[in-house]
Scaffold this active site. Structure first.
Site, mmCIF file in Angstrom:
data_model
loop_
_atom_site.group_PDB
_atom_site.id
_atom_site.type_symbol
_atom_site.label_atom_id
_atom_site.label_comp_id
_atom_site.label_asym_id
_atom_site.label_seq_id
_atom_site.Cartn_x
_atom_site.Cartn_y
_atom_site.Cartn_z
ATOM 1 N N GLY A 184 0.814 -1.205 0.000
ATOM 2 C CA GLY A 184 0.000 0.000 0.000
ATOM 3 C C GLY A 184 0.850 1.259 0.000
ATOM 4 O O GLY A 184 1.998 1.271 -0.457
ATOM 5 N N SER A 185 0.309 2.349 0.561
ATOM 6 C CA SER A 185 0.886 3.678 0.350
ATOM 7 C C SER A 185 2.197 3.947 1.063
ATOM 8 O O SER A 185 2.839 4.972 0.798
ATOM 9 C CB SER A 185 -0.135 4.749 0.749
ATOM 10 O OG SER A 185 -1.211 4.762 -0.169
ATOM 11 N N THR A 186 2.646 3.081 1.968
ATOM 12 C CA THR A 186 3.996 3.273 2.499
ATOM 13 C C THR A 186 5.031 3.119 1.388
ATOM 14 O O THR A 186 6.143 3.651 1.491
ATOM 15 C CB THR A 186 4.292 2.274 3.633
ATOM 16 O OG1 THR A 186 3.879 0.964 3.230
ATOM 17 C CG2 THR A 186 3.551 2.664 4.904
ATOM 18 N N MET A 187 4.646 2.458 0.317
ATOM 19 C CA MET A 187 5.514 2.342 -0.859
ATOM 20 C C MET A 187 5.786 3.710 -1.489
ATOM 21 O O MET A 187 6.805 3.909 -2.160
ATOM 22 C CB MET A 187 4.842 1.409 -1.879
ATOM 23 C CG MET A 187 5.663 1.136 -3.120
ATOM 24 S SD MET A 187 7.078 0.087 -2.760
ATOM 25 C CE MET A 187 7.840 0.019 -4.389
ATOM 26 N N LYS A 188 4.901 4.662 -1.256
ATOM 27 C CA LYS A 188 5.058 5.993 -1.863
ATOM 28 C C LYS A 188 6.309 6.710 -1.376
ATOM 29 O O LYS A 188 6.780 7.647 -2.029
ATOM 30 C CB LYS A 188 3.808 6.832 -1.575
ATOM 31 C CG LYS A 188 2.560 6.336 -2.292
ATOM 32 C CD LYS A 188 1.311 7.088 -1.848
ATOM 33 C CE LYS A 188 0.056 6.545 -2.537
ATOM 34 N NZ LYS A 188 -1.186 7.159 -2.028
#
Length: 713
Positions: free
Chosen positions: A316-320
């Site tokens: 999810g958005s921790t990949m951002k």
């Protein structure tokens, strides 16, 4: 009627045949004796060996398995002894009592009170015919010191114990899937009997930890009516290497406490946590749920996997965090440039922001604060799909991280269609492990240099020689300037009123945080789950923001709503905020020279909960309340003394006191605790407590004396 002449003739014949028979018998004995003397064997028995056996004995010298420590030298796993019960049924054994027909019934009755067997089953075993001894299966094996001592106190004739090497884990649930456990295994050759690692470091460093058994034999010679004994053959055992992990017991214990509270309240499918020093890659604390107690194995059947390295997921958005860093490095991120948030068409599909409608025309920096999927789709497209793919591999994703644990997985990625390619930019369509993610995050926190995560700080052999694991830079996917800008821009996630990470603010410290909510793919239904809390929620934090000393990464999968109505992000904040606060406080103490020692405050007369909180604010992490009373009547150590914050503090209340676990305590600490409880204690051995004669949680008023078994780590 026979004449006298005939009678004399018969007597002569009889004597003649008798002489022949005696001569034949004598000749056969001579031949047999000569055969034995020349051949040295009789009935298949080697007489020389048999004679030697009468005057010679031998024994195996068991090698000590290496102790596993935390980074400060506190033992996490050390050798101990377990016991197996057996009964002697023969009276032929010298110097050994045996179970008789008269004592059999009483023995079965008493043993049934100590073993998980009924009297009839024990009586049947004790009635076995034509055997010298009998054992009692699983119920009589792997007994603790307390169980053994309780049976021994019954003084049952013919009931004996066999000692077996075992392993003690004095901290219970404590990074259990990382430390692992070992158990005793018998081999075909008794020289190879040993403790064998089954999980975690115990398994993956078994070769270094195990050591090698030795051997000694003694010959006896009778001189002047006294036996003298001397070793005539000996191979010295080689002890295993000691292993020092990077774990900090103070932070690990606190993390376990926080994670247990969240896990018990919200009952997620799983939960992981990692606290890492990004400058070195050293793991200061890490755990998971479900987990298990390595001392009792409770919980092991629920979860065997080390979730940090063995199970991949869509992040999810921790990949951002990584996508933003790559975009800055490639020069395609402009914090002041604007774009239309809400939705974007890709390859015939539509990707939307998490609120589905967006926030209108906003800056790219605002898009970072609000975790806009649309922004990151654009950034991946502007970088180019091949370039972005190279960055993901540069950050160590989709490849095994060489973590020490051989069971680690590499993860995977779907990257054929355009919608799959852009989805990786916001953490969907690729699978990673927590270990990989944190390792990648070290590049952001460490000036662009990605450090290999390490759980082993050093190894020490039996001669005291140290093999130190040096920090290792494994890649530099971004520049120092890019790393600094990434941290600067991500601060908006916590500080901006519209930011998604406001609940992760730590008082007195500026931090960076990035949240994530990932869809979970259902392989049975071939679709993503939706609705409720059917997601994997995560957060990564960097603290302090300007020069991170710690990275904290948490994930929680499919938590359940509790009566407090908290959202998953707040559930994670209940771990995130106090743990980072404690870690940063310890770092400040180390800088000012106050590390690990402080003056003990007086908490007697207070409510136990308030007393515990006050001590924790002072930096004492391990506080155990003894009893269920509403007032602290005594404490150990006493007020005013300087005491290590890594050691356990005991608070005695005014009622409901039960015997605590002495495991891992030194002689002095054990005696101090016994004095606090006002119970007599007897100590055998030196080192740390690995066994106690009275079970933990026994009401203190029924304890007459506690015998403690100590063993050197």
């Amino acid at each position: 009627m026979k004449t006298s002449q005939e009678q004399r003739k018969q007597r002569r014949q009889f004597l003649h045949w008798m002489l022949i028979a005696v001569a034949v018998l004598f000749a056969s004995l001579i031949l047999r004796f000569a055969f034995i003397m020349l051949g040295g064997h009789v009935n298949g028995v080697d007489l020389e060996q048999s004679a030697q056996a009468m005057y010679q004995r031998s024994s195996i010298l068991t090698a000590k398995r290496g102790t596993i420590y935390d980074i400060g030298g506190n033992p996490l796993a050390l050798d101990a002894t377990s016991y197996s019960l057996y009964a002697v049924l023969t009276e032929a054994w010298q110097d050994a009592e045996h179970v008789t027909a008269e004592t059999r019934d009483h023995t079965a009755e008493v043993l049934s009170q100590h073993l998980d067997m009924d009297k009839e089953e024990i009586l049947k075993i004790l009635s076995t015919k034509n055997v010298n001894q009998v054992e009692f299966g699983n119920a009589g094996s792997d007994l603790s010191y307390a169980q053994m001592d309780a049976i021994r106190q019954e003084k049952l004739p013919g009931i004996e114990f066999r000692e077996t090497p075992s392993r003690s884990y004095p901290n219970g649930v404590f990074a259990s899937h990382l430390v692992g456990y070992a158990q005793f295994k018998q081999a075909e050759n008794a020289m190879d009997d040993r403790l064998v690692g089954q999980l975690g470091l115990e398994k993956n460093k078994d070769q270094e930890l195990q050591g090698k058994n030795g051997y000694v034999s003694f010959s006896k010679a009778e001189q002047n009516d006294q036996e003298e004994e001397a070793a005539d053959d000996q191979i010295a055992p080689v002890d295993g290497q000691n292993l020092y992990t990077t774990l900090d017991s103070r932070l690990q214990t606190y993390l376990e406490t926080l994670v247990t509270q969240v896990n018990d309240t919200y009952k997620p499918e799983n939960l992981t946590a990692m606290l890492v020093d990004p400058k070195t890659g050293k793991i200061a604390a890490a755990t998971q749920r479900p987990t298990f107690n390595p001392q009792t194995r409770e919980g092991l059947d629920t979860m065997w996997k080390n979730l940090l390295v063995e199970e991949s997921f869509e992040p999810g958005s921790t990949m951002k965090v990584l996508t933003l860093a790559a975009a800055i490095e490639e020069g395609v991120f402009d914090p002041n440039a604007t774009y239309m948030s809400g939705a974007i068409s890709v390859d015939g599909g539509v990707i939307r922001d998490y609120n589905h409608v967006g926030w209108g025309m906003i800056s790219q920096l605002d898009g970072v604060a609000r975790s806009s999927n649309v922004l990151f789709v654009q950034l991946v497209g502007d970088m180019g799909y091949d370039v972005w793919k190279e960055y993901m591999y540069e950050f160590g994703l989709m490849q095994k991280p060489n973590s020490v644990f051989k069971e680690e997985v590499a993860g995977s990625m779907s990257y054929d269609y355009e919608i799959e390619k852009v989805s990786t930019g916001f953490g969907q369509g690729l699978r990673v492990t927590p270990w990989q993610m944190v390792q990648a995050f070290t590049a952001i926190a460490n000036g662009g240099e990605m450090m290999r995560l390490q759980i082993i700080d050093r190894m020490e052999n039996s001669q005291g020689d140290l093999q130190v694991v040096q920090p290792e830079k494994i890649a530099a996917p971004i520049s120092n300037e890019t790393a600094q800008k990434t941290l600067q821009y991500l601060r908006r996630v916590v500080e901006d009123p519209q930011g998604t990470g406001q609940m992760y603010a730590v008082e007195g410290t500026e931090i960076v945080a990035k949240t994530g909510t990932a869809e979970i793919y259902d392989t049975d239904k071939q679709t993503y789950l939706s609705g409720g809390f059917n997601y994997l929620y995560s957060v990564v934090g960097f603290a302090p923001a300007d020069n991170p000393q710690y990275i904290l990464y948490l994930t929680i999968k499919k938590p359940k709503m509790a009566g407090d109505g908290k959202q998953p992000a707040v559930m994670l904040a209940d771990i995130f905020v106090p743990l980072l606060t404690r870690a940063l406080d310890y770092a400040k103490l180390a800088e000012t020279g106050g590390y690990d020692q402080t003056e003990m405050v007086d908490v007697t007369g207070k409510n136990p909960g308030a007393a515990q909180q006050e001590l924790e604010r002072q930096g004492f992490l391990k506080v155990e309340v003894l009893g269920t009373g509403k007032q602290v009547i005594d404490q150990s150590p006493k007020p005013g003394s300087n005491y290590s914050m890594a050691k356990k503090v005991y608070l005695l209340t005014d009622e409901g006191v039960r015997l605590p676990d002495f495991s891992g305590l030194t002689r002095n600490e054990s005696e101090a605790l016994a004095k606090l409880l006002n119970i007599p204690v007897r100590i055998e051995g030196e080192g740390l407590v690995v066994g106690q004669s009275v079970d933990v949680n026994t009401p203190i008023e029924s304890v007459d004396q506690v015998l403690l078994q100590l063993q050197q780590p």
